[in-house]
Design a protein around this motif. Structure first.
Motif, mmCIF file in Angstrom:
data_model
loop_
_atom_site.group_PDB
_atom_site.id
_atom_site.type_symbol
_atom_site.label_atom_id
_atom_site.label_comp_id
_atom_site.label_asym_id
_atom_site.label_seq_id
_atom_site.Cartn_x
_atom_site.Cartn_y
_atom_site.Cartn_z
ATOM 1 N N PHE A 20 -36.562 26.419 86.497
ATOM 2 C CA PHE A 20 -36.697 25.981 85.107
ATOM 3 C C PHE A 20 -36.326 24.506 84.968
ATOM 4 O O PHE A 20 -37.037 23.731 84.335
ATOM 5 N N SER A 21 -35.223 24.101 85.568
ATOM 6 C CA SER A 21 -34.763 22.729 85.506
ATOM 7 C C SER A 21 -35.790 21.778 86.130
ATOM 8 O O SER A 21 -36.100 20.724 85.568
ATOM 9 N N LEU A 22 -36.323 22.155 87.264
ATOM 10 C CA LEU A 22 -37.318 21.328 87.943
ATOM 11 C C LEU A 22 -38.559 21.148 87.075
ATOM 12 O O LEU A 22 -39.033 20.019 86.882
ATOM 13 N N LEU A 23 -39.062 22.231 86.511
ATOM 14 C CA LEU A 23 -40.243 22.138 85.640
ATOM 15 C C LEU A 23 -39.950 21.308 84.389
ATOM 16 O O LEU A 23 -40.771 20.496 83.972
ATOM 17 N N LEU A 24 -38.790 21.515 83.812
ATOM 18 C CA LEU A 24 -38.422 20.804 82.593
ATOM 19 C C LEU A 24 -38.266 19.300 82.853
ATOM 20 O O LEU A 24 -38.785 18.478 82.105
ATOM 21 N N LYS A 25 -37.597 18.950 83.938
ATOM 22 C CA LYS A 25 -37.368 17.540 84.250
ATOM 23 C C LYS A 25 -38.635 16.834 84.719
ATOM 24 O O LYS A 25 -38.822 15.659 84.447
ATOM 25 N N LYS A 81 -34.557 24.712 71.741
ATOM 26 C CA LYS A 81 -34.441 23.249 71.851
ATOM 27 C C LYS A 81 -33.077 22.879 72.433
ATOM 28 O O LYS A 81 -32.973 21.990 73.273
ATOM 29 N N ASN A 82 -32.051 23.566 71.981
ATOM 30 C CA ASN A 82 -30.699 23.292 72.482
ATOM 31 C C ASN A 82 -30.533 23.739 73.936
ATOM 32 O O ASN A 82 -29.847 23.067 74.708
ATOM 33 N N ILE A 83 -31.144 24.853 74.292
ATOM 34 C CA ILE A 83 -31.110 25.312 75.689
ATOM 35 C C ILE A 83 -31.797 24.267 76.572
ATOM 36 O O ILE A 83 -31.277 23.879 77.619
ATOM 37 N N LEU A 88 -31.577 19.897 80.516
ATOM 38 C CA LEU A 88 -31.906 18.503 80.841
ATOM 39 C C LEU A 88 -30.654 17.682 81.151
ATOM 40 O O LEU A 88 -30.722 16.687 81.867
ATOM 41 N N SER A 89 -29.503 18.112 80.635
ATOM 42 C CA SER A 89 -28.258 17.380 80.883
ATOM 43 C C SER A 89 -27.661 17.671 82.262
ATOM 44 O O SER A 89 -26.726 17.004 82.683
#
Length: 131
Positions: A20-25, A81-83, A88-89
């Motif tokens: 998820f992090s990889l796709l989001l970033k 949005k907050n998740i 992203l942080s």
């Protein structure tokens, strides 16, 4: 409350959080083979992680011929949005190798298709060169 619990649960496992992090970033659409190779994970497991994330409405898929492209689904509400903001942080350093591998893996597309197979020695050589 059940929906929130499921979302936290799906993101509480390291491999799914990494996908998820990889796709989001990275912010684009990727084939399973590209994501799997970037994570140095089996295609079977990566597909499973993506399906788990899709089931909870975090990723979406788009069929392209015989392939499937995965990307982040736009957040539907303030909670998501907050998740997304929280994920992203997460410091990029924790997945910098995966991000670099994904960029390299995508550069090998031909006619916007994933062409290098799972056991192709060319990918193994490229992946070894990334620190």
């Amino acid at each position: 409350m059940e929906r929130y619990e499921r979302i936290f649960k799906v993101l509480s496992e390291e491999k799914r959080l990494k996908v998820f992090s990889l796709l989001l970033k990275m912010g684009e659409e990727y084939y399973v083979c590209e994501i799997a190779d970037a994570l140095e994970e089996s295609h079977y497991n990566t597909s499973k992680y993506l399906n788990d994330l899709k089931k909870e409405g975090l990723v979406k898929e788009k069929r392209v011929g015989r392939g499937v492209l995965y990307s982040i689904k736009d957040p539907e509400d303030e909670f998501l949005k907050n998740i997304y903001k929280a994920v992203l942080s997460i410091p990029n350093e924790l997945i910098s190798r995966n991000m670099e591998l994904l960029k390299l893996r995508v550069s090998l597309r031909e006619e916007n298709k994933c062409v290098i197979g799972v056991n192709d020695p060319r990918w193994s050589e490229i992946a070894k060169a990334v620190k």
